[in-house]
Every structure is written in structure tokens, then in C-alpha cells.
Scaffold this motif. Structure first.
Motif, PDB file in Angstrom:
ATOM      1  N   GLU A 342      -9.483 -15.540  -7.549  1.00 36.20           N
ATOM      2  CA  GLU A 342      -9.194 -14.424  -6.393  1.00 36.20           C
ATOM      3  C   GLU A 342      -8.216 -14.900  -5.385  1.00 36.20           C
ATOM      4  O   GLU A 342      -7.290 -14.049  -5.061  1.00 36.20           O
ATOM      5  CB  GLU A 342     -10.649 -14.159  -5.393  1.00 36.20           C
ATOM      6  N   HIS A 343      -8.461 -16.186  -4.982  1.00 35.74           N
ATOM      7  CA  HIS A 343      -7.368 -16.418  -3.642  1.00 35.74           C
ATOM      8  C   HIS A 343      -5.967 -17.662  -4.265  1.00 35.74           C
ATOM      9  O   HIS A 343      -5.028 -17.384  -4.059  1.00 35.74           O
ATOM     10  CB  HIS A 343      -7.825 -17.318  -2.720  1.00 35.74           C
ATOM     11  N   GLY A 344      -6.577 -17.966  -5.621  1.00 32.57           N
ATOM     12  CA  GLY A 344      -5.461 -18.668  -6.422  1.00 32.57           C
ATOM     13  C   GLY A 344      -4.384 -17.978  -6.941  1.00 32.57           C
ATOM     14  O   GLY A 344      -3.265 -18.164  -7.002  1.00 32.57           O
ATOM     15  N   TRP A 345      -4.972 -17.010  -7.744  1.00 37.85           N
ATOM     16  CA  TRP A 345      -4.261 -15.932  -8.235  1.00 37.85           C
ATOM     17  C   TRP A 345      -3.625 -14.907  -7.188  1.00 37.85           C
ATOM     18  O   TRP A 345      -2.868 -13.954  -7.661  1.00 37.85           O
ATOM     19  CB  TRP A 345      -4.840 -15.228  -9.319  1.00 37.85           C
ATOM     20  N   GLN A 346      -4.007 -14.811  -5.927  1.00 43.08           N
ATOM     21  CA  GLN A 346      -3.917 -13.856  -5.015  1.00 43.08           C
ATOM     22  C   GLN A 346      -3.711 -12.642  -5.212  1.00 43.08           C
ATOM     23  O   GLN A 346      -2.971 -11.842  -5.415  1.00 43.08           O
ATOM     24  CB  GLN A 346      -2.315 -14.106  -4.732  1.00 43.08           C
ATOM     25  N   VAL A 347      -5.019 -12.273  -5.853  1.00 45.02           N
ATOM     26  CA  VAL A 347      -5.343 -10.625  -6.116  1.00 45.02           C
ATOM     27  C   VAL A 347      -5.054  -9.579  -5.035  1.00 45.02           C
ATOM     28  O   VAL A 347      -4.610  -8.729  -5.341  1.00 45.02           O
ATOM     29  CB  VAL A 347      -6.792 -10.489  -6.683  1.00 45.02           C
ATOM     30  N   GLY A 348      -5.561 -10.017  -3.978  1.00 43.83           N
ATOM     31  CA  GLY A 348      -5.184  -9.364  -2.632  1.00 43.83           C
ATOM     32  C   GLY A 348      -3.684  -9.017  -2.451  1.00 43.83           C
ATOM     33  O   GLY A 348      -3.438  -7.939  -1.989  1.00 43.83           O
ATOM     34  N   MET A 349      -2.923 -10.081  -2.612  1.00 44.57           N
ATOM     35  CA  MET A 349      -1.563  -9.827  -2.707  1.00 44.57           C
ATOM     36  C   MET A 349      -1.130  -8.886  -3.717  1.00 44.57           C
ATOM     37  O   MET A 349      -0.172  -8.141  -3.358  1.00 44.57           O
ATOM     38  CB  MET A 349      -1.021 -11.199  -2.759  1.00 44.57           C
ATOM     39  N   VAL A 350      -1.635  -9.044  -4.920  1.00 47.37           N
ATOM     40  CA  VAL A 350      -1.133  -8.030  -6.043  1.00 47.37           C
ATOM     41  C   VAL A 350      -1.426  -6.540  -5.438  1.00 47.37           C
ATOM     42  O   VAL A 350      -0.675  -5.657  -5.615  1.00 47.37           O
ATOM     43  CB  VAL A 350      -1.799  -8.297  -7.397  1.00 47.37           C
ATOM     44  N   PHE A 351      -2.602  -6.284  -5.125  1.00 45.43           N
ATOM     45  CA  PHE A 351      -3.072  -5.019  -4.675  1.00 45.43           C
ATOM     46  C   PHE A 351      -2.088  -4.698  -3.418  1.00 45.43           C
ATOM     47  O   PHE A 351      -1.680  -3.369  -3.849  1.00 45.43           O
ATOM     48  CB  PHE A 351      -4.527  -5.164  -4.067  1.00 45.43           C
ATOM     49  N   GLU A 352      -1.808  -5.224  -2.626  1.00 41.91           N
ATOM     50  CA  GLU A 352      -1.111  -4.791  -1.524  1.00 41.91           C
ATOM     51  C   GLU A 352       0.365  -4.569  -1.855  1.00 41.91           C
ATOM     52  O   GLU A 352       1.145  -3.692  -1.729  1.00 41.91           O
ATOM     53  CB  GLU A 352      -0.757  -5.901  -0.301  1.00 41.91           C
ATOM     54  N   MET A 353       0.891  -5.554  -2.994  1.00 47.70           N
ATOM     55  CA  MET A 353       2.145  -4.946  -3.620  1.00 47.70           C
ATOM     56  C   MET A 353       2.416  -3.741  -4.280  1.00 47.70           C
ATOM     57  O   MET A 353       3.320  -3.055  -4.181  1.00 47.70           O
ATOM     58  CB  MET A 353       2.689  -6.169  -4.632  1.00 47.70           C
ATOM     59  N   TYR A 354       1.126  -3.688  -5.085  1.00 43.37           N
ATOM     60  CA  TYR A 354       1.043  -2.111  -5.761  1.00 43.37           C
ATOM     61  C   TYR A 354       1.103  -0.991  -4.634  1.00 43.37           C
ATOM     62  O   TYR A 354       1.974   0.118  -5.002  1.00 43.37           O
ATOM     63  CB  TYR A 354      -0.183  -2.199  -6.610  1.00 43.37           C
ATOM     64  N   ARG A 355       0.513  -1.314  -3.749  1.00 42.31           N
ATOM     65  CA  ARG A 355       0.353  -0.029  -2.477  1.00 42.31           C
ATOM     66  C   ARG A 355       1.776   0.001  -1.793  1.00 42.31           C
ATOM     67  O   ARG A 355       2.001   1.230  -1.691  1.00 42.31           O
ATOM     68  CB  ARG A 355      -0.561  -0.661  -1.564  1.00 42.31           C
ATOM     69  N   SER A 356       2.601  -1.039  -1.575  1.00 44.08           N
ATOM     70  CA  SER A 356       3.627  -0.983  -0.916  1.00 44.08           C
ATOM     71  C   SER A 356       4.709  -0.193  -1.998  1.00 44.08           C
ATOM     72  O   SER A 356       5.355   0.456  -1.388  1.00 44.08           O
ATOM     73  CB  SER A 356       4.097  -2.195  -0.447  1.00 44.08           C
ATOM     74  N   ASN A 357       4.588  -0.600  -3.280  1.00 41.89           N
ATOM     75  CA  ASN A 357       5.508   0.081  -4.460  1.00 41.89           C
ATOM     76  C   ASN A 357       5.139   1.527  -4.220  1.00 41.89           C
ATOM     77  O   ASN A 357       6.287   2.332  -4.509  1.00 41.89           O
ATOM     78  CB  ASN A 357       5.497  -0.565  -5.611  1.00 41.89           C
ATOM     79  N   ALA A 358       3.968   1.921  -4.147  1.00 35.67           N
ATOM     80  CA  ALA A 358       3.515   3.415  -4.290  1.00 35.67           C
ATOM     81  C   ALA A 358       4.131   4.127  -3.109  1.00 35.67           C
ATOM     82  O   ALA A 358       4.704   5.095  -3.192  1.00 35.67           O
ATOM     83  CB  ALA A 358       2.048   3.621  -4.483  1.00 35.67           C
ATOM     84  N   GLY A 359       4.010   3.268  -1.943  1.00 37.97           N
ATOM     85  CA  GLY A 359       4.477   3.707  -0.710  1.00 37.97           C
ATOM     86  C   GLY A 359       6.007   3.810  -0.698  1.00 37.97           C
ATOM     87  O   GLY A 359       6.468   5.040  -0.107  1.00 37.97           O
ATOM     88  N   PHE A 360       6.835   3.053  -1.427  1.00 39.28           N
ATOM     89  CA  PHE A 360       8.254   3.327  -1.552  1.00 39.28           C
ATOM     90  C   PHE A 360       8.668   4.418  -2.293  1.00 39.28           C
ATOM     91  O   PHE A 360       9.702   5.262  -1.712  1.00 39.28           O
ATOM     92  CB  PHE A 360       8.860   1.982  -2.154  1.00 39.28           C
ATOM     93  N   PHE A 361       7.977   4.812  -3.515  1.00 40.28           N
ATOM     94  CA  PHE A 361       8.251   6.202  -4.280  1.00 40.28           C
ATOM     95  C   PHE A 361       7.749   7.221  -3.304  1.00 40.28           C
ATOM     96  O   PHE A 361       8.425   8.267  -3.476  1.00 40.28           O
ATOM     97  CB  PHE A 361       7.545   5.863  -5.563  1.00 40.28           C
ATOM     98  N   LYS A 362       6.718   7.079  -2.563  1.00 40.95           N
ATOM     99  CA  LYS A 362       6.253   8.465  -1.636  1.00 40.95           C
ATOM    100  C   LYS A 362       7.543   8.734  -0.711  1.00 40.95           C
ATOM    101  O   LYS A 362       7.760   9.669  -0.397  1.00 40.95           O
ATOM    102  CB  LYS A 362       4.873   7.961  -1.095  1.00 40.95           C
ATOM    103  N   MET A 363       8.015   7.500  -0.152  1.00 44.95           N
ATOM    104  CA  MET A 363       9.218   7.628   0.875  1.00 44.95           C
ATOM    105  C   MET A 363      10.467   8.337   0.262  1.00 44.95           C
ATOM    106  O   MET A 363      11.027   9.093   0.957  1.00 44.95           O
ATOM    107  CB  MET A 363       9.646   6.261   1.328  1.00 44.95           C
ATOM    108  N   MET A 364      10.824   7.945  -1.050  1.00 46.58           N
ATOM    109  CA  MET A 364      11.920   8.592  -1.725  1.00 46.58           C
ATOM    110  C   MET A 364      11.620  10.028  -1.894  1.00 46.58           C
ATOM    111  O   MET A 364      12.431  10.979  -1.855  1.00 46.58           O
ATOM    112  CB  MET A 364      12.095   7.919  -3.112  1.00 46.58           C
ATOM    113  N   GLU A 365      10.197  10.429  -2.395  1.00 45.21           N
ATOM    114  CA  GLU A 365       9.892  12.036  -2.792  1.00 45.21           C
ATOM    115  C   GLU A 365      10.186  12.506  -1.296  1.00 45.21           C
ATOM    116  O   GLU A 365      10.680  13.773  -1.468  1.00 45.21           O
ATOM    117  CB  GLU A 365       8.554  12.000  -3.043  1.00 45.21           C
ATOM    118  N   GLU A 366       9.591  12.252  -0.413  1.00 46.50           N
ATOM    119  CA  GLU A 366       9.736  12.948   1.051  1.00 46.50           C
ATOM    120  C   GLU A 366      11.067  12.965   1.384  1.00 46.50           C
ATOM    121  O   GLU A 366      11.599  13.846   2.053  1.00 46.50           O
ATOM    122  CB  GLU A 366       8.884  11.994   2.137  1.00 46.50           C
ATOM    123  N   SER A 367      12.164  11.973   1.231  1.00 45.45           N
ATOM    124  CA  SER A 367      13.205  11.996   1.619  1.00 45.45           C
ATOM    125  C   SER A 367      14.084  13.082   0.891  1.00 45.45           C
ATOM    126  O   SER A 367      14.775  14.064   1.775  1.00 45.45           O
ATOM    127  CB  SER A 367      14.146  10.581   1.426  1.00 45.45           C
TER     128      SER A 367
END
Length: 423
Positions: A342-367
Motif C-alpha cells: 500500500e505505502h511502498g508502492w504508493q497506491v494512494g499516489m497512483v489514485f491521485e495521479m489518475y484523478r488529476s489526469n482526468a481533471g486535466f482533460f476535463k479542464m481541456m473540455e471546458e476550455s
């Protein structure tokens, strides 16, 4: 003869006197006619500097125009520039704050991972030694020590799994990057010159939106680490566009603020690909990472809790003692493996990275959609510049961007190509 001379003298004197008087009067008149223009010249309009007076009136009108409500809202001046510099200083400070706290939380993750694994493995070792010992005082001490260490590891795991230090560190890294982007935008705005109050308001809204999206404190405002539904991260203010009347815009005209019908169609296809491929894919991956993280976050404290019970019951008679020994040793070993995953492979960090990437594409859509919704092209961002920005954000050249739009219009939802070539 004397009489004639006297009369001639009288006549000459009278004539001379009349001539002199007439000359005198004429001289007065001449002087008057000459003096009057001189006096008028002294008070003429050119002597009052009419040009300077008109300039003063024009300056006064221009000053009143600059102080009008419209210019107070939209004009540029020292106050506007001072506000922008104040925002720039605050943004630079936030960049440093998020960077330092991100480094701190990365250290938390590594130190807590090492500490909890050390406690768990030490407790498992003590439980095993107590199980094979002959009993007595040393075995009881080992059992007690193992139980206490397992309880401590359970409490620490519960806290760490709740706050997810690796995810917190990723949030701060994202915030640092986005605040640096905002810092560059403000510096560009200042370099171009002629900023307005509306630009100050926009930058303030962006700063506050970033503060809300990536909070610094933990208590009270920490982002939900295990949300029910995976949503894209949102770090930009909501755009409120004024509804403008329809302009006389000919869709086939190729130079109307850089927009034309072909470019509009291309942007609509790009938005379609981003929505059905890129954003959807990262939300799907984020949902999987979230499920795995939930499972590991629950499993770790459960295993250490069971191991604590087993360690306390080591040495019991019959099969209970044997089962307790297995539980006390194996539970600790499994808990260490789960914690490392969980913490050595930083699964929480991976989830946040995916969420941020989805947010980037949402921002492009809205723009893109925001520009297309604007019916007056003059109020949009320049079409040629906007196309270049979209291509750079997706890691594509302009020709590749147009090829993607053509493929999307042909294949529709069956397109097998992602919009972004960056991530």
C-alpha cells in the motif's frame, strides 16, 4: 495799405489757426484711431493663450473619462500593476510552501512505512519465540511485548491509512506545478503590459480555486481519500460567460479572429475524443486504484489486530495455542506485506495521479466548449493561437491534431486512438 495788411494778417492768422486746429483735431482723431487698435491688441484673444485653455479642457475631459466607472473596472494603472505584483508574491510563496510540505509528507510516508514494518516484524518474531519457549517469565514477557507492539502497529496503521501520506505528497506536487503555471501566467501578463482590473480578479479567483482544490492543513479540510465516486480533480474557477447576441459571423470566412467552420468542427471532434477515450480511461483506472487502496487500507489493521490477539493467546493449551502462534506470526508477516504494497508502492499516489489526469482533460473540455459556446468569435480566444495551445497540451503537431479530428469524424466512438500523446 495798412488796412489791407492788417486784414491779410488777420486772415492768415485765422487760416493758420483753423488749419492748426483742424490739424490738432485730426491728430487727435488719428491718435485715437491708432491707439485703439494698440489697446485692443493688448486684450485680444491670442493674448489669452486660447490654445492652452483648450488643451486644459481636453486634458480634463480625458481625466474624467479615465475615472469613469467603465475605466475603473477595465483600465490599467499603477494600482492594477501593484495588485498583480501582490498576487505574484503570494503565488511564489505558495509554490515554496507546497514544495516544502510535499517533501515533508514524502518523508512521512517512508518513515512511517519503515517504522510500522519494523514494529510488525519484531512483534511477529517475539510471538514465534514465545511459542517455542518452555514457558515461564521470559515467554510471558515476549507475549506481552508482542501484543503491545501489534496494538501500536494497528493504531499507527489506522491513522496512516486514513491520511494516506503518499497521496498527500502527490497533491502537494500537483499544487506546486499548478501554482508555478499560474506564476508564469502572471509574469507574462505583466510583461505584455496594459493589465486590467478584470485580469486581477481572474488571477485572484485562480489562486483561491487552487487553495480549495489542494488544501495545506490536514484537519477539517483534507480531501476525501476514499470517495464513493471517482471524480476528476478541479482546480480552476468556474467560468461565467456573458450571453452575447448573435454576430454576423459567416462560417466560411477564414480570418474572423482566427476561427472558421473547419476549426470549429475540428475542436468539437477533439472534445469528443477527449471525453470518450482519455478522461474515461483515467477515471476507470482511478476507480481500480481506489478499490485496491481500500482493500489494502482495511486489510493491514485487521491483520495486525488478529496478530495481536494471537500473540496474547500464545502458549494456551490444546490446539488453541498452536493456532494462536500461527496467527501471531503469520498475521504480522502478512501485515508487513500489505503495508509495503500500500505505502511502498504508493497506491494512494497512483489514485491521485489518475484523478488529476482526468481533471486535466476535463479542464481541456471546458476550455474548448466555452470558446465554442461563445457566439461572437471576437470574444473568443484567437482561433489560431488556441489551436496551437490544444496541440501542445495533447503533445501533437497541428497536422496530427487535424488527423485525429478527421479519424474521429469517420469512426465516431469506435476510434482506437487517444487524444493525448503525453500521458
Amino acid at each position: 495799405m495798412a488796412t489791407l495788411k492788417a486784414s491779410s494778417l488777420i486772415l492768415n492768422s485765422s487760416v493758420s489757426s483753423s488749419v492748426s486746429s483742424s490739424n490738432y483735431k485730426r491728430g487727435l482723431i488719428t491718435k485715437a484711431t491708432i491707439n485703439i487698435p494698440r489697446r485692443v491688441a493688448n486684450i485680444s484673444l491670442p493674448g489669452l493663450r486660447t490654445g492652452g485653455f483648450v488643451e486644459e479642457l481636453q486634458f480634463q475631459k480625458s481625466a474624467e473619462k479615465q475615472l469613469s466607472p467603465n475605466n475603473v473596472n477595465n483600465g490599467s494603472g499603477p494600482t492594477v500593476m501593484a495588485k498583480l505584483y501582490a498576487i505574484l508574491e503570494a503565488v511564489a510563496d505558495r509554490v515554496e510552501m507546497h514544495k516544502n510540505i510535499g517533501d515533508q509528507r514524502t518523508n512521512w510516508n517512508s518513515l512511517l512505512l519503515t517504522s510500522i514494518n519494523s514494529l510488525t516484524l519484531a512483534a511477529a518474531t517475539m510471538a514465534g519465540i514465545a511459542a517455542i519457549s518452555a514457558g515461564g517469565g521470559p515467554a510471558a514477557a515476549l507475549k506481552l511485548s508482542s501484543t503491545v507492539m501489534y496494538v501500536a502497529a494497528t493504531g499507527m496503521l489506522s491513522i496512516v491509512n486514513k491520511i494516506q501520506p503518499s497521496q498527500l505528497a502527490e497533491e502537494q506536487r500537483s499544487a506546486t506545478r499548478l501554482f508555478k503555471q499560474l506564476q508564469n501566467q502572471i509574469q507574462t501578463l505583466i510583461s505584455i503590459g496594459n493589465p486590467r482590473n478584470v485580469d486581477v480578479k481572474e488571477m485572484m479567483e485562480k489562486v483561491l480555486a487552487l487553495d480549495k482544490a489542494y488544501p495545506l492543513p490536514l484537519l477539517g479540510v483534507m480531501l476525501e481519500k476514499f470517495p464513493t465516486n471517482v471524480e476528476p480533480a478541479v482546480w480552476w474557477p468556474e467560468e461565467i460567460r456573458r450571453k452575447s447576441p448573435k454576430g454576423n459571423y459567416n462560417k466560411g470566412y477564414n480570418n474572423y479572429n482566427g476561427w472558421n467552420g473547419k476549426l470549429e468542427k475540428e475542436m468539437r471532434e477533439i472534445v469528443k475524443v477527449i471525453g470518450i477515450k482519455d478522461k474515461e480511461d483515467y477515471l476507470r483506472l482511478g476507480a481500480k486504484a481506489l478499490k485496491l487502496n481500500k482493500f489494502l487500507a482495511i486489510s493491514g489493521p485487521v491483520l495486525t489486530g488478529l496478530a495481536a490477539v494471537g500473540a496474547a493467546m500464545v502458549g494456551s493449551p490444546s490446539h488453541v495455542g498452536d493456532l494462536a502462534a500461527v496467527l501471531g506470526v503469520a498475521g504480522g508477516a502478512l501485515a508487513s506485506v500489505v503495508n509495503t504494497l500500500e505505502h511502498g508502492w504508493q497506491v494512494g499516489m497512483v489514485f491521485e495521479m489518475y484523478r488529476s489526469n482526468a481533471g486535466f482533460f476535463k479542464m481541456m473540455e471546458e476550455s474548448i466548449e466555452g470558446n465554442l459556446r461563445e457566439e461572437e468569435p471576437e470574444r473568443r480566444e484567437n482561433g489560431e493561437v488556441f489551436e496551437v495551445k490544444v496541440g501542445l497540451q495533447l503533445g501533437r503537431s497541428l497536422s496530427q491534431l487535424r488527423d485525429l479530428a478527421a479519424a474521429s469524424s469517420t469512426k465516431g466512438k469506435d476510434i482506437d486512438e487517444f487524444a493525448s500523446k503525453l500521458f
